[in-house]
Design an enzyme around this catalytic site. Sequence first.
Site, PDB file in Angstrom:
ATOM      1  N   GLN A 118       0.872  -1.235   0.146  1.00 43.40           N
ATOM      2  CA  GLN A 118       0.038   0.003  -0.038  1.00 43.40           C
ATOM      3  C   GLN A 118       0.757   1.346  -0.011  1.00 43.40           C
ATOM      4  OE1 GLN A 118      -2.989  -1.648   3.375  1.00 43.40           O
ATOM      5  NE2 GLN A 118      -4.118   0.151   2.370  1.00 43.40           N
TER       6      GLN A 118
ATOM      7  N   ASP B  89      -2.676  -4.929   0.565  1.00 40.80           N
ATOM      8  CA  ASP B  89      -2.024  -6.099   0.870  1.00 40.80           C
ATOM      9  C   ASP B  89      -2.803  -6.559   2.208  1.00 40.80           C
ATOM     10  OD1 ASP B  89      -0.867  -4.144   2.409  1.00 40.80           O
ATOM     11  OD2 ASP B  89       1.079  -4.959   2.141  1.00 40.80           O
TER      12      ASP B  89
END
EC number: 2.7.1.17
Length: 464
Positions: free
Chosen positions: A71, A226
């Site tokens: 991210q 994720d």
Amino acid sequence: MALVAGIDSSTQSCKVAICDADTGSIVRSATAPHPDGTEIDPQRWWSALQTAIKAAGGLDDVAAMSVGAQQHGMVCLDRAGAVVRDALLWNDTRSSVAADALVSELGADEWAKRVGVVPVAAITAAKLRWLADHEPAHADATAAVCLPHDWLTWRLGGSDDIADLRTDRSDASGTGYFSSESGSYHLDLLEMAMRGRRPQVPTVLEPSQEAGRTSTGAVLGPGAGDNAGAALGLGAEPGDCIISLGTSGVVSAVGDVAPHDPEGIVAGFADATGRQLSLVCTLNGAPVLAAAASMLGVDFDELDRLALSAPAGADGLTLVPYFAGERSPNLPQAAGALHGMTGRNLSAANVARATVEGLLSAMAYCIDRINAHGVNVNRIILVGGGARSEAVRRIAPALLGKPVHVPASAEYVALGAARQAAWTLSQADSPPAWSFGDTVTYTADPTPHVLERYQAAQPLTLGQ
């Protein structure tokens, strides 16, 4: 049998898992490494993905695919879709001063109220402010800004038009200019971060909305950050709390409440199903165990044996494991500390026990902060490298006060992406009911006195 592919483009590597769309069983898989560093040419992600796809036997027989990825990263594109500069990753800390400036300009309360996230160095908005201040020519050239999974999905779709960029709620909610609660961008915050510039941002898709098609006709799912991808791969439901003990310690809980924490400890992210994903990240995870093992001159198995041979509470020893500073609470200059040492209790077994208890007490702190924002935690799921420790598994339920469920080790981000791909392919009302493998449940009598001693030691630690 329809096949779907899940892609996990993490900081360290790219993983591809090709699964049966109905059952989730892995048919074949492969991994390719990413280079080290905190900034990277996105083409290296693409090259690693191609290597992993080839090693996994290709994707010609795959009906749908989706990408989960690290991210917060900053990927800047010009009007022609070319990368303006190397992407800054979440762990690039040069934007820490920029984050502080953004908080000062708007106020932590307002950031928390509007987007559920108070900027830190990892957040995309902070990286964009750094870009505007330190590389204004690159900021001027930036016609669109996106995240790692957005860029990979866009490349898989074969487009070079930045208008075709797509993302999902989970990844967008980590940018600092998207609210997971309202499901909308706050583009004035993007403009503030970039000092008056307003580049294009990806269209935010619904959890199973199609993002496009590959050249072979395979459906592209919207993708996920994720943590949200892992939650989907684990089958996490509302009330489930996932503790991931990797390099850092990450505690995330699926629910319907969006937190607004002005201290910035609990981040208000979205999950990959339409719900919220309250998240707390610490700087100290499994390396705490490695440091103790190294100091004691033992391997991990012996560290476990020592810890389990000592009594709960380690005869009064308490470790506050801020070995790398800390961000939850926000104490970047803090150091770890071992409290309560006497001539009677300073033994290898007690140090090992205090290490495990200190690490888990830090995770308990994170859960308490999530609970304080109205998110109920009913079930705890323990994953990551630190979950391989038998001492961690057995002591965790005593410290956390609930049974702890440890699933079999797997690439859960890739599996979550594959599950999302299957959902997008089917267009069902909910994700497919895959089997999530064997799970071992650990229980223990609660030891609240250990947690109380840790809470008393926390304020004494250097940096507070």
